[in-house]
Scaffold this motif. Sequence first.
Motif, PDB file in Angstrom:
ATOM      1  N   GLU A 354       0.890   4.307   2.008  1.00 38.81           N
ATOM      2  CA  GLU A 354       2.197   4.844   1.670  1.00 38.81           C
ATOM      3  C   GLU A 354       2.891   3.980   0.624  1.00 38.81           C
ATOM      4  O   GLU A 354       3.563   4.485  -0.300  1.00 38.81           O
ATOM      5  CB  GLU A 354       3.072   4.939   2.931  1.00 38.81           C
ATOM      6  CG  GLU A 354       2.718   6.078   3.875  1.00 38.81           C
ATOM      7  CD  GLU A 354       1.428   5.825   4.638  1.00 38.81           C
ATOM      8  OE1 GLU A 354       0.943   4.678   4.628  1.00 38.81           O
ATOM      9  OE2 GLU A 354       0.878   6.788   5.218  1.00 38.81           O
ATOM     10  N   PHE A 355       2.737   2.638   0.754  1.00 40.26           N
ATOM     11  CA  PHE A 355       3.344   1.755  -0.230  1.00 40.26           C
ATOM     12  C   PHE A 355       2.707   1.943  -1.611  1.00 40.26           C
ATOM     13  O   PHE A 355       3.397   1.883  -2.654  1.00 40.26           O
ATOM     14  CB  PHE A 355       3.200   0.300   0.210  1.00 40.26           C
ATOM     15  CG  PHE A 355       4.168  -0.077   1.303  1.00 40.26           C
ATOM     16  CD1 PHE A 355       5.413   0.512   1.397  1.00 40.26           C
ATOM     17  CD2 PHE A 355       3.840  -1.052   2.231  1.00 40.26           C
ATOM     18  CE1 PHE A 355       6.303   0.164   2.395  1.00 40.26           C
ATOM     19  CE2 PHE A 355       4.712  -1.408   3.219  1.00 40.26           C
ATOM     20  CZ  PHE A 355       5.955  -0.797   3.316  1.00 40.26           C
ATOM     21  N   LYS A 356       1.410   2.174  -1.637  1.00 39.90           N
ATOM     22  CA  LYS A 356       0.733   2.445  -2.917  1.00 39.90           C
ATOM     23  C   LYS A 356       1.271   3.727  -3.536  1.00 39.90           C
ATOM     24  O   LYS A 356       1.504   3.807  -4.750  1.00 39.90           O
ATOM     25  CB  LYS A 356      -0.765   2.555  -2.713  1.00 39.90           C
ATOM     26  CG  LYS A 356      -1.461   1.207  -2.527  1.00 39.90           C
ATOM     27  CD  LYS A 356      -2.970   1.396  -2.435  1.00 39.90           C
ATOM     28  CE  LYS A 356      -3.679   0.041  -2.313  1.00 39.90           C
ATOM     29  NZ  LYS A 356      -5.154   0.209  -2.208  1.00 39.90           N
ATOM     30  N   MET A 357       1.483   4.723  -2.664  1.00 42.63           N
ATOM     31  CA  MET A 357       2.014   5.992  -3.178  1.00 42.63           C
ATOM     32  C   MET A 357       3.432   5.804  -3.726  1.00 42.63           C
ATOM     33  O   MET A 357       3.819   6.427  -4.714  1.00 42.63           O
ATOM     34  CB  MET A 357       2.011   7.042  -2.059  1.00 42.63           C
ATOM     35  CG  MET A 357       0.627   7.483  -1.630  1.00 42.63           C
ATOM     36  SD  MET A 357      -0.318   8.233  -2.996  1.00 42.63           S
ATOM     37  CE  MET A 357       0.695   9.658  -3.360  1.00 42.63           C
ATOM     38  N   ILE A 358       4.223   4.924  -3.078  1.00 40.51           N
ATOM     39  CA  ILE A 358       5.580   4.654  -3.582  1.00 40.51           C
ATOM     40  C   ILE A 358       5.503   3.994  -4.956  1.00 40.51           C
ATOM     41  O   ILE A 358       6.273   4.321  -5.881  1.00 40.51           O
ATOM     42  CB  ILE A 358       6.345   3.770  -2.577  1.00 40.51           C
ATOM     43  CG1 ILE A 358       6.635   4.562  -1.289  1.00 40.51           C
ATOM     44  CG2 ILE A 358       7.644   3.248  -3.183  1.00 40.51           C
ATOM     45  CD1 ILE A 358       7.230   3.743  -0.188  1.00 40.51           C
ATOM     46  N   THR A 359       4.552   3.034  -5.091  1.00 41.89           N
ATOM     47  CA  THR A 359       4.378   2.363  -6.396  1.00 41.89           C
ATOM     48  C   THR A 359       3.968   3.370  -7.459  1.00 41.89           C
ATOM     49  O   THR A 359       4.503   3.377  -8.595  1.00 41.89           O
ATOM     50  CB  THR A 359       3.325   1.252  -6.265  1.00 41.89           C
ATOM     51  OG1 THR A 359       3.725   0.331  -5.251  1.00 41.89           O
ATOM     52  CG2 THR A 359       3.170   0.510  -7.585  1.00 41.89           C
ATOM     53  N   VAL A 360       3.001   4.229  -7.122  1.00 44.25           N
ATOM     54  CA  VAL A 360       2.535   5.261  -8.064  1.00 44.25           C
ATOM     55  C   VAL A 360       3.664   6.215  -8.401  1.00 44.25           C
ATOM     56  O   VAL A 360       3.856   6.605  -9.571  1.00 44.25           O
ATOM     57  CB  VAL A 360       1.329   6.010  -7.481  1.00 44.25           C
ATOM     58  CG1 VAL A 360       0.959   7.216  -8.365  1.00 44.25           C
ATOM     59  CG2 VAL A 360       0.140   5.070  -7.354  1.00 44.25           C
TER      60      VAL A 360
END
Length: 380
Positions: A354-360
């Motif tokens: 989820e954090f990766k998706m927020i960064t993306v």
Amino acid sequence: MDNFLVTLLFMAIIGAAIGGVTNHLAIKMLFRPHEAIYIKNWRVPFTPGLIPKRRDELAKQLGLTVVNYLLTPETFRKKFFSKDIQEKVEQFAQTKIEETIFTNDKTIQDWLDLAGLSNVPMTIEQKVESIVAGQFESVKNTLSTESIRTLLSADIQETIDAKIPVVVGHILEKGEDYFLSPEGEMTIKTMMDEFLASKGSLGGMINMFLGDSSSLVGRVQRELVKFLQSPGTTALLTKIFMQEWDKLKDRPVMDFLEDIQFEPILANLQRYVKEQLAVAERLNYPITYYWPEGSTWMKESVVPRVVEKAFIQAEDKLEDVLKRLNLQEVVREQVDSFPVSKLEELVLGISKREFKMITVLGAVLGGVIGIVQGLIVNLM
């Protein structure tokens, strides 16, 4: 046109980089740095990270959340005090009682050994010896201080009083039979000869005067029989016996037992009691030997009642127990003492995707914003 596309692409890349890096830094700043950074006395802004900085408040809020919404009394009642749980506990207890207590594999002594009471037979025998010795000494003291009249009940005394005339009659009857027998006749003759011989010449003169001693023995024999058959003799002996018995009743029993050695009697009595008890032998049997129906009684009567009462008592005390446990403070202390690095690792391990998706998403939004800015710059 080419310059416009280059500018648009450049601004999209810059926007995407700014958006992605910003979100990435924002995520990192939730946990890092773990400690405040100081330059001399000046604390660097945004240090420590948000969660380390607000850990006390987070711990307190988590404690309130757990107590108010997660581990509530109603939750415990639903999870641990349902009818299904009660039945399972009951079945478990019944099975364990059957498999452990009421089994032929273990004797009572085995259970005592498990409880660290391997010397129970010896302890019981010593206690029995002590009790017997105490009771024996108590009896001796009673016999030494109390009279026969005090010890014997009134009905026993009346029975003995009534038996004295019977005893006297029996003695006189046996005496009559004895003096009429050849043995009694010989006894009379011997006594008369000894009596006359003790009188010297006077005895010899009496013997010559009376003639044959056998006739004299017969006369004495008849007189003795008449004396024994006389009602006066019976009354006299009865009176004497009654008087002597009345005197005896006022004397302590121990007066008649002075020559008796009580120590061997006590030792024999203790040995007899221990032999009859046979403690060690009796403990070498399982509980079922003495209580065959014990297992059924425990499973059908005791266990259901005990479990039901235990559940009722536990449910009644639930709220008080939870208050005493102070779960809010427990959670707060645990969270407050939990290392921030472990907390970060835990959160990131769960929400890494989820954090990766927020960064993306930040990069995408930044790129879109860069494109919009490029279009606005070109139009102006």
